[in-house]
Design a protein around this motif. Structure first.
Motif, short mmCIF file in Angstrom:
data_model
loop_
_atom_site.label_atom_id
_atom_site.label_comp_id
_atom_site.label_asym_id
_atom_site.label_seq_id
_atom_site.Cartn_x
_atom_site.Cartn_y
_atom_site.Cartn_z
N GLY A 71 34.52 109.91 27.52
CA GLY A 71 33.59 110.82 28.18
C GLY A 71 33.31 112.08 27.41
N SER A 72 34.12 112.40 26.40
CA SER A 72 33.89 113.61 25.62
C SER A 72 32.74 113.38 24.64
CB SER A 72 35.15 114.02 24.86
OG SER A 72 35.43 113.09 23.84
N ASP A 73 32.17 114.47 24.13
CA ASP A 73 31.08 114.37 23.16
C ASP A 73 31.59 114.33 21.73
OD1 ASP A 73 28.93 114.38 25.02
OD2 ASP A 73 29.20 116.54 25.29
N THR A 74 32.89 114.52 21.55
CA THR A 74 33.49 114.47 20.22
C THR A 74 34.54 113.36 20.18
OG1 THR A 74 35.19 116.10 20.84
CG2 THR A 74 33.14 116.94 19.87
N ASN A 75 35.04 113.10 18.98
CA ASN A 75 36.10 112.11 18.84
C ASN A 75 36.97 112.47 17.64
OD1 ASN A 75 37.58 109.87 19.56
ND2 ASN A 75 35.83 108.48 19.57
N ILE A 76 38.19 111.98 17.65
CA ILE A 76 39.12 112.13 16.54
C ILE A 76 39.68 110.74 16.27
CG2 ILE A 76 41.22 113.26 15.68
CD1 ILE A 76 40.79 115.39 17.90
N VAL A 77 39.30 110.16 15.15
CA VAL A 77 39.63 108.75 14.93
C VAL A 77 40.31 108.56 13.58
CG1 VAL A 77 37.63 108.06 16.32
CG2 VAL A 77 37.44 108.12 13.82
N SER A 84 31.48 115.30 16.18
CA SER A 84 30.66 114.68 17.21
C SER A 84 30.71 113.16 17.06
CB SER A 84 29.21 115.15 17.10
OG SER A 84 28.59 114.61 15.94
N LYS A 85 30.46 112.47 18.15
CA LYS A 85 30.50 111.01 18.09
C LYS A 85 29.42 110.45 17.19
CE LYS A 85 33.15 110.20 22.26
NZ LYS A 85 33.28 109.66 23.61
N ARG A 86 28.29 111.15 17.09
CA ARG A 86 27.26 110.71 16.15
C ARG A 86 27.75 110.84 14.71
NH1 ARG A 86 21.74 109.61 15.35
NH2 ARG A 86 21.66 109.14 13.13
N ALA A 87 28.46 111.92 14.40
CA ALA A 87 29.01 112.09 13.06
C ALA A 87 30.05 111.01 12.76
CB ALA A 87 29.62 113.48 12.90
N VAL A 88 30.87 110.67 13.76
CA VAL A 88 31.83 109.57 13.60
C VAL A 88 31.09 108.27 13.29
CG1 VAL A 88 33.55 108.14 14.77
CG2 VAL A 88 33.60 110.62 15.06
N ALA A 89 29.99 108.04 13.99
CA ALA A 89 29.21 106.81 13.78
C ALA A 89 28.71 106.72 12.34
CB ALA A 89 28.04 106.76 14.76
N ASP A 90 28.23 107.83 11.80
CA ASP A 90 27.76 107.81 10.42
C ASP A 90 28.90 107.57 9.44
OD1 ASP A 90 24.88 108.06 10.22
OD2 ASP A 90 25.10 109.99 11.20
N LYS A 91 30.05 108.19 9.71
CA LYS A 91 31.22 107.92 8.86
C LYS A 91 31.63 106.46 8.93
CE LYS A 91 32.33 112.02 7.17
NZ LYS A 91 32.38 112.30 5.71
N LEU A 92 31.48 105.88 10.11
CA LEU A 92 31.83 104.47 10.29
C LEU A 92 30.96 103.58 9.41
CD1 LEU A 92 33.26 102.18 11.80
CD2 LEU A 92 31.66 102.51 13.68
N PHE A 93 29.64 103.85 9.38
CA PHE A 93 28.76 103.04 8.55
C PHE A 93 28.97 103.32 7.06
CE2 PHE A 93 26.34 102.57 12.55
CZ PHE A 93 26.33 101.18 12.59
N ASP A 94 29.34 104.56 6.71
CA ASP A 94 29.71 104.83 5.32
C ASP A 94 30.91 103.97 4.92
OD1 ASP A 94 27.71 106.73 5.12
OD2 ASP A 94 29.07 108.45 5.42
N ALA A 95 31.89 103.87 5.82
CA ALA A 95 33.09 103.07 5.54
C ALA A 95 32.75 101.59 5.43
CB ALA A 95 34.13 103.30 6.64
N ILE A 96 31.89 101.10 6.32
CA ILE A 96 31.48 99.69 6.26
C ILE A 96 30.79 99.41 4.93
CG2 ILE A 96 29.90 97.98 7.25
CD1 ILE A 96 30.45 99.27 9.99
N GLY A 97 29.94 100.34 4.47
CA GLY A 97 29.27 100.15 3.19
C GLY A 97 30.26 100.09 2.04
N LEU A 98 31.28 100.96 2.07
CA LEU A 98 32.29 100.94 1.01
C LEU A 98 33.07 99.64 0.99
CD1 LEU A 98 33.67 104.59 1.34
CD2 LEU A 98 32.48 103.64 -0.65
N LEU A 99 33.54 99.22 2.17
CA LEU A 99 34.38 98.02 2.23
C LEU A 99 33.56 96.75 1.95
CD1 LEU A 99 36.58 98.91 5.34
CD2 LEU A 99 37.18 99.09 2.92
N SER A 100 32.31 96.74 2.35
CA SER A 100 31.46 95.56 2.08
C SER A 100 31.16 95.42 0.58
CB SER A 100 30.14 95.67 2.85
OG SER A 100 30.37 95.70 4.24
N GLY A 101 31.18 96.55 -0.11
CA GLY A 101 30.91 96.53 -1.55
C GLY A 101 32.16 96.57 -2.38
N GLN A 102 33.26 96.13 -1.82
CA GLN A 102 34.55 96.09 -2.52
C GLN A 102 35.06 97.49 -2.86
OE1 GLN A 102 35.87 93.00 -2.58
NE2 GLN A 102 33.91 92.38 -1.67
N GLY A 103 34.61 98.47 -2.11
CA GLY A 103 35.08 99.83 -2.33
C GLY A 103 36.34 100.11 -1.54
#
Length: 414
Positions: free
Chosen positions: A367-373, A389-408
């Motif tokens: 329910g909070s607008d932020t997250n710590i993950v 913010s949860k939106r900032a977490v979401a962008d970090k999540l896709f950055d991580a997916i891009g790294l791991l998908s590219g063998q990073g």
């Protein structure tokens, strides 16, 4: 918190008892560096005098469309053109209806209709008004226009009812405004790395019926999943968002599938899975469901009630078993042994990455607008993100997916 220095905010205040909170909001926005131009409806001016807002904002206050002190400009057009954000707090049911239908009969509504600036709405009203189908439809229409919302809180309302409808606290609204500008200023450099990809996101809770008036659910708000869907959309993906019941407006530009029970979510996910490239299961689904669902309301008896539960379908595990080339991300919302439990879940359910958070930590709860993950990869790498913010977490999540998908490596996550 993101600085509001130099930001020009038009604050619209409509006529509800929560107008008194708008005075504190004006003060906090001004202290954060924003230039705040307050527009009061005629009814709002009966709750709080214009001089209060003038003193707190150090700016003229507008409440009469026929009051034009400068003959060289039209006041509401001048305000509309120069605003970086129009914030309506509180927004009554009446004003929300006017905005949804393009009505402009006073200083505030004409300014809103004339502006090209983003509009943020903080509703405040009686719980029954907030839940009325007409009000819900009006808010959905505004969401389709691209308006953003700051959800009202739950509690004792001025009318005596207890429920959802209380204006968000000024501090929460300021945080939402700051998060908006932080996100907005990064849009010019938003990555478009998901063009051509299909992203499947689940969000919110599920409800498992006991009888026609009772159900089992949890505290999930859907905010994290909705933020993920919006981030994927902005990065160019085709997005399917499968959502349990929430009070959030539907994100614009995604394929939205509304479900209620875990079985409905299971069926919708399995139908969308084959066409998906990335699957992010952030929904908090029920692990168990009632063995018997009663056709009529259960009556209270003299003795104890024993409710028998059966295991519900495990959506995440099933995706892990059926996935082909999909990148699969799960969530671990824990209250203890965070990393151990998250690692176990990642392995048991054949995930490519897991997002772990302790929901008892302030700023990371449901329910909070932020997250710590903490992000954890299949290889055992992990990176802890600061509160954002949860939106900032979401962008970090896709950055991580891009790294791991590219063998990073997650170590390369900036």
């Amino acid at each position: 918190m993101h600085s509001l220095k130099g930001k020009r905010i038009v604050l619209g205040v409509s006529g509800g008892i929560a107008a008194y909170k708008a005075a504190a909001l004006t003060s906090k926005l001004t202290q954060a560096g924003a230039t705040v131009h307050v527009i009061l409806t005629q009814n709002a001016a009966r709750f709080v005098q214009p001089v209060t807002f003038q003193t707190l904002s150090h700016q003229p206050v507008h409440h009469d469309i026929f009051d034009e002190p400068d003959p060289h400009v039209i006041s509401h057009i001048e305000l509309a053109d120069r605003a970086d954000l129009v914030l309506v707090a509180p927004a009554t049911a009446n004003l929300i209806g006017k905005m949804a239908h393009g009505l402009a009969d006073d200083m505030l509504t004409t300014t809103i209709l004339a502006t090209k600036a983003p509009v943020m709405v903080a509703p405040a009203m009686n719980v029954n008004m907030y839940d009325h189908p007409a009000v819900r439809a009006n808010m959905e229409k505004l969401a389709e226009y691209g308006y953003r919302f700051v959800e009202p809180g739950e509690g004792l309302l001025a009318c005596g009812w207890v429920g959802k409808g209380r204006l968000a606290e000024p501090e929460e609204i300021v945080q939402a405004v700051a998060a908006f500008f932080a996100e907005h200023e990064s849009e010019s450099c938003t990555k478009k790395d998901l063009i051509g990809k299909k992203v499947l996101v689940t969000a919110g809770p599920t409800r498992e019926k006991i009888d026609p008036v009772r159900y089992i659910t949890n505290h999930a708000s859907g905010k994290m999943g909705y933020a993920i869907a919006e981030a994927a959309r902005d990065r160019g993906a085709d997005v399917v968002l499968i959502s349990g019941p929430t009070s959030l407006p539907r994100p614009v530009g995604v394929d939205f599938v509304a479900v209620e029970s875990v079985q409905e979510m299971f069926d919708a996910v399995m139908e969308a899975l084959p066409d998906s490239d990335i699957v992010i299961k952030s929904a908090a689904v029920s692990d168990y469901r009632p063995r018997t669902v009663y056709d009529h309301k259960m009556k209270k008896g003299d003795g104890e009630l024993v409710l028998e539960l059966d295991k519900a379908p495990d959506i995440l595990k099933t995706i892990g078993e059926r996935k082909a080339n999909q990148f699969l991300v799960g969530f671990a919302a824990e209250t203890q042994d965070l990393l151990e439990n998250a690692k176990s879940k990642l392995e048991r359910k054949n995930l490519d990455m897991i997002v772990a958070n302790n929901v008892l930590t302030e700023g990371a709860g449901m329910g909070s607008d932020t997250n710590i993950v903490t992000l954890m990869s299949r290889s055992g790498e992990q990176v802890e993100l600061a509160q954002m913010s949860k939106r900032a977490v979401a962008d970090k999540l896709f950055d991580a997916i891009g790294l791991l998908s590219g063998q990073g490596s997650l170590r390369d996550l900036s």
